[in-house]
Design a protein around this motif. Sequence first.
Motif, PDB file in Angstrom:
ATOM      1  N   LYS A  40       0.772  -1.305  -0.573  1.00  0.00           N
ATOM      2  CA  LYS A  40       0.107   0.089  -0.140  1.00  0.00           C
ATOM      3  C   LYS A  40       0.751   1.435   0.432  1.00  0.00           C
ATOM      4  CE  LYS A  40      -3.933   2.565   2.641  1.00  0.00           C
ATOM      5  NZ  LYS A  40      -4.546   2.093   3.839  1.00  0.00           N
ATOM      6  N   LEU A  41       2.155   1.315   0.470  1.00  0.00           N
ATOM      7  CA  LEU A  41       2.946   1.974   1.292  1.00  0.00           C
ATOM      8  C   LEU A  41       3.281   2.923  -0.719  1.00  0.00           C
ATOM      9  CD1 LEU A  41       4.811   4.687   2.543  1.00  0.00           C
ATOM     10  CD2 LEU A  41       6.712   2.584   2.979  1.00  0.00           C
ATOM     11  N   LEU A  42       3.820   1.775  -1.409  1.00  0.00           N
ATOM     12  CA  LEU A  42       4.519   1.621  -2.687  1.00  0.00           C
ATOM     13  C   LEU A  42       2.815   2.226  -4.260  1.00  0.00           C
ATOM     14  CD1 LEU A  42       5.918  -2.225  -3.172  1.00  0.00           C
ATOM     15  CD2 LEU A  42       7.113   0.854  -2.597  1.00  0.00           C
ATOM     16  N   GLU A  43       1.871   2.159  -3.256  1.00  0.00           N
ATOM     17  CA  GLU A  43       1.014   3.181  -3.722  1.00  0.00           C
ATOM     18  C   GLU A  43       0.444   4.445  -3.919  1.00  0.00           C
ATOM     19  OE1 GLU A  43      -2.371   0.744  -3.809  1.00  0.00           O
ATOM     20  OE2 GLU A  43      -1.628  -1.575  -4.471  1.00  0.00           O
ATOM     21  N   THR A  44       1.339   4.327  -2.915  1.00  0.00           N
ATOM     22  CA  THR A  44       1.199   5.781  -2.645  1.00  0.00           C
ATOM     23  C   THR A  44       1.401   7.387  -3.717  1.00  0.00           C
ATOM     24  OG1 THR A  44       1.098   5.066   0.213  1.00  0.00           O
ATOM     25  CG2 THR A  44       1.329   7.708  -0.126  1.00  0.00           C
ATOM     26  N   GLU A  45       0.821   7.871  -3.130  1.00  0.00           N
ATOM     27  CA  GLU A  45       1.470   9.202  -4.629  1.00  0.00           C
ATOM     28  C   GLU A  45       2.551   9.734  -3.010  1.00  0.00           C
ATOM     29  OE1 GLU A  45      -1.132  11.270  -6.391  1.00  0.00           O
ATOM     30  OE2 GLU A  45      -2.304   9.408  -7.028  1.00  0.00           O
ATOM     31  N   MET A  46       3.445  10.724  -3.922  1.00  0.00           N
ATOM     32  CA  MET A  46       4.501  11.511  -3.264  1.00  0.00           C
ATOM     33  C   MET A  46       3.216  12.844  -2.377  1.00  0.00           C
ATOM     34  SD  MET A  46       7.625  13.547  -4.158  1.00  0.00           S
ATOM     35  CE  MET A  46       8.385  11.786  -5.067  1.00  0.00           C
ATOM     36  N   LYS A  47       2.526  13.592  -2.787  1.00  0.00           N
ATOM     37  CA  LYS A  47       1.187  14.127  -2.701  1.00  0.00           C
ATOM     38  C   LYS A  47       1.072  14.116  -0.692  1.00  0.00           C
ATOM     39  CE  LYS A  47      -2.450  13.916  -5.336  1.00  0.00           C
ATOM     40  NZ  LYS A  47      -3.663  13.161  -3.560  1.00  0.00           N
ATOM     41  N   ASP A  48       0.847  12.501  -0.882  1.00  0.00           N
ATOM     42  CA  ASP A  48       0.336  11.953   0.578  1.00  0.00           C
ATOM     43  C   ASP A  48       1.394  11.342   1.310  1.00  0.00           C
ATOM     44  OD1 ASP A  48      -2.425  12.759  -0.459  1.00  0.00           O
ATOM     45  OD2 ASP A  48      -2.388  10.601  -2.196  1.00  0.00           O
ATOM     46  N   PHE A  49       2.396  11.466   0.868  1.00  0.00           N
ATOM     47  CA  PHE A  49       3.097  10.553   1.668  1.00  0.00           C
ATOM     48  C   PHE A  49       3.287  10.925   3.133  1.00  0.00           C
ATOM     49  CE2 PHE A  49       7.734   9.510   3.272  1.00  0.00           C
ATOM     50  CZ  PHE A  49       7.365   8.376   2.845  1.00  0.00           C
ATOM     51  N   ALA A  50       3.449  12.174   3.407  1.00  0.00           N
ATOM     52  CA  ALA A  50       3.564  13.296   4.528  1.00  0.00           C
ATOM     53  C   ALA A  50       2.051  12.626   5.785  1.00  0.00           C
ATOM     54  CB  ALA A  50       3.897  14.250   4.453  1.00  0.00           C
ATOM     55  N   SER A  51       1.220  12.267   4.709  1.00  0.00           N
ATOM     56  CA  SER A  51       0.080  11.990   5.979  1.00  0.00           C
ATOM     57  C   SER A  51       0.390  10.748   6.231  1.00  0.00           C
ATOM     58  CB  SER A  51      -1.352  11.930   4.973  1.00  0.00           C
ATOM     59  OG  SER A  51      -1.261  10.955   4.461  1.00  0.00           O
ATOM     60  N   VAL A  52       1.224   9.384   6.259  1.00  0.00           N
ATOM     61  CA  VAL A  52       1.801   8.373   6.370  1.00  0.00           C
ATOM     62  C   VAL A  52       2.927   8.116   7.208  1.00  0.00           C
ATOM     63  CG1 VAL A  52       0.166   7.316   4.682  1.00  0.00           C
ATOM     64  CG2 VAL A  52       2.867   7.312   4.439  1.00  0.00           C
ATOM     65  N   VAL A  53       3.585  10.031   7.956  1.00  0.00           N
ATOM     66  CA  VAL A  53       4.467   8.899   7.785  1.00  0.00           C
ATOM     67  C   VAL A  53       3.439  10.188  10.041  1.00  0.00           C
ATOM     68  CG1 VAL A  53       6.577  10.188   8.821  1.00  0.00           C
ATOM     69  CG2 VAL A  53       6.466   9.848   6.343  1.00  0.00           C
ATOM     70  N   MET A  54       4.543   9.214  11.100  1.00  0.00           N
ATOM     71  CA  MET A  54       4.540   9.103  11.982  1.00  0.00           C
ATOM     72  C   MET A  54       4.851  10.734  13.023  1.00  0.00           C
ATOM     73  SD  MET A  54       4.085   7.292  15.998  1.00  0.00           S
ATOM     74  CE  MET A  54       2.336   6.468  15.312  1.00  0.00           C
ATOM     75  N   PRO A  55       4.458  12.338  12.960  1.00  0.00           N
ATOM     76  CA  PRO A  55       5.130  12.786  13.579  1.00  0.00           C
ATOM     77  C   PRO A  55       5.828  13.271  15.090  1.00  0.00           C
ATOM     78  CG  PRO A  55       2.706  13.929  13.087  1.00  0.00           C
ATOM     79  CD  PRO A  55       2.774  12.605  13.115  1.00  0.00           C
ATOM     80  N   LEU A  56       7.125  13.406  14.939  1.00  0.00           N
ATOM     81  CA  LEU A  56       7.382  13.416  16.378  1.00  0.00           C
ATOM     82  C   LEU A  56       7.161  13.791  17.686  1.00  0.00           C
ATOM     83  CD1 LEU A  56      11.836  14.524  15.336  1.00  0.00           C
ATOM     84  CD2 LEU A  56      10.828  12.345  15.076  1.00  0.00           C
ATOM     85  N   SER A  57       6.400  15.084  17.154  1.00  0.00           N
ATOM     86  CA  SER A  57       5.538  15.112  18.024  1.00  0.00           C
ATOM     87  C   SER A  57       4.650  13.997  19.246  1.00  0.00           C
ATOM     88  CB  SER A  57       4.764  16.445  18.390  1.00  0.00           C
ATOM     89  OG  SER A  57       3.289  16.337  17.188  1.00  0.00           O
ATOM     90  N   VAL A  58       3.867  13.205  17.901  1.00  0.00           N
ATOM     91  CA  VAL A  58       2.953  12.247  18.578  1.00  0.00           C
ATOM     92  C   VAL A  58       4.097  10.721  18.806  1.00  0.00           C
ATOM     93  CG1 VAL A  58       1.311  10.268  17.875  1.00  0.00           C
ATOM     94  CG2 VAL A  58       1.371  13.387  16.980  1.00  0.00           C
ATOM     95  N   ALA A  59       4.741  10.835  17.570  1.00  0.00           N
ATOM     96  CA  ALA A  59       5.682   9.456  17.841  1.00  0.00           C
ATOM     97  C   ALA A  59       6.828   9.401  19.292  1.00  0.00           C
ATOM     98  CB  ALA A  59       7.230   9.841  17.155  1.00  0.00           C
ATOM     99  N   LEU A  60       7.253  10.673  20.319  1.00  0.00           N
ATOM    100  CA  LEU A  60       7.903  10.867  20.859  1.00  0.00           C
ATOM    101  C   LEU A  60       6.641  10.872  22.246  1.00  0.00           C
ATOM    102  CD1 LEU A  60      10.915  12.674  19.517  1.00  0.00           C
ATOM    103  CD2 LEU A  60      11.000  10.304  19.989  1.00  0.00           C
ATOM    104  N   LYS A  61       5.932  11.066  22.100  1.00  0.00           N
ATOM    105  CA  LYS A  61       4.771  11.122  23.440  1.00  0.00           C
ATOM    106  C   LYS A  61       4.581   9.905  24.104  1.00  0.00           C
ATOM    107  CE  LYS A  61      -0.149  13.070  23.867  1.00  0.00           C
ATOM    108  NZ  LYS A  61      -1.012  13.397  23.817  1.00  0.00           N
ATOM    109  N   PRO A  62       4.893  10.304  25.923  1.00  0.00           N
ATOM    110  CA  PRO A  62       4.829   9.357  26.214  1.00  0.00           C
ATOM    111  C   PRO A  62       3.648   8.092  26.358  1.00  0.00           C
ATOM    112  CG  PRO A  62       5.552  11.192  27.806  1.00  0.00           C
ATOM    113  CD  PRO A  62       5.381  11.359  26.422  1.00  0.00           C
TER     114      PRO A  62
END
Length: 227
Positions: free
Chosen positions: A205-227
């Motif tokens: 599914k990631l390979l089908e993701t368009e470049m304009k939509d890629f940022a939406s599937v990446v977890m922001p650091l503010s979320v990833a590093l939240k305890p």
Amino acid sequence: MANLTQLKMLEDLNGFLLVDKPEGIAFSTVVKTVKRKFNLVKVGHGGSLDAQASGLFILLIGDANKFVGDVMGADREYAGTLKLGETTDTGDAWGRPIPLPSRLATLDDLKGDVFQVEPRFCAIRKEGTAEYEVVDTGDHQQFLAHVYRMKVEEVEEVREVKFELKASKGVIVRALAQDMGATLTSLRRTKIGKFDVADAIPFDKLLETEMKDFASVVMPLSVALKP
């Protein structure tokens, strides 16, 4: 083709990308493919995963690489299957049969601190094919891992059983299988620390993701590093 705005956005992108890696693909292939497809500058990962295994594989995008130690050091959880009563030189189904250990480890032996040595032989997928070849990786140093939980399905007169495992970083499941006189027939990583494969995007599914939509599937650091 991406426009300049999209390229600039990806250049400044930082975060965790949770990927559900399929069986049969090397983790390095996932890293290279994602980096090339989305024109990323810096892509690392939070821990390797054998080509024969599936499951959670964490890519670190941009500044997320500063936190590689936190991900690498996190505990892992796995699920898989074991074939009892036989083992191989690699510990998995792609190896060559070898005599059983003189002393088989029990589940009680595989709780708490466990000294491990990575199997000398490893099955590696031949580039561009679905075939594997067994290679000699030489002698390895003994190291200490910790097994929090090793649960094997209770069955009678069935040689293949399901198991669940929670262990510290670096644990080699193939080696645990060898110690038990078993063969690891499938393996899926389900968790790394607080991150769950249920929240990961399948690689196809990631390979089908368009470049304009890629940022939406990446977890922001503010979320990833939240305890």
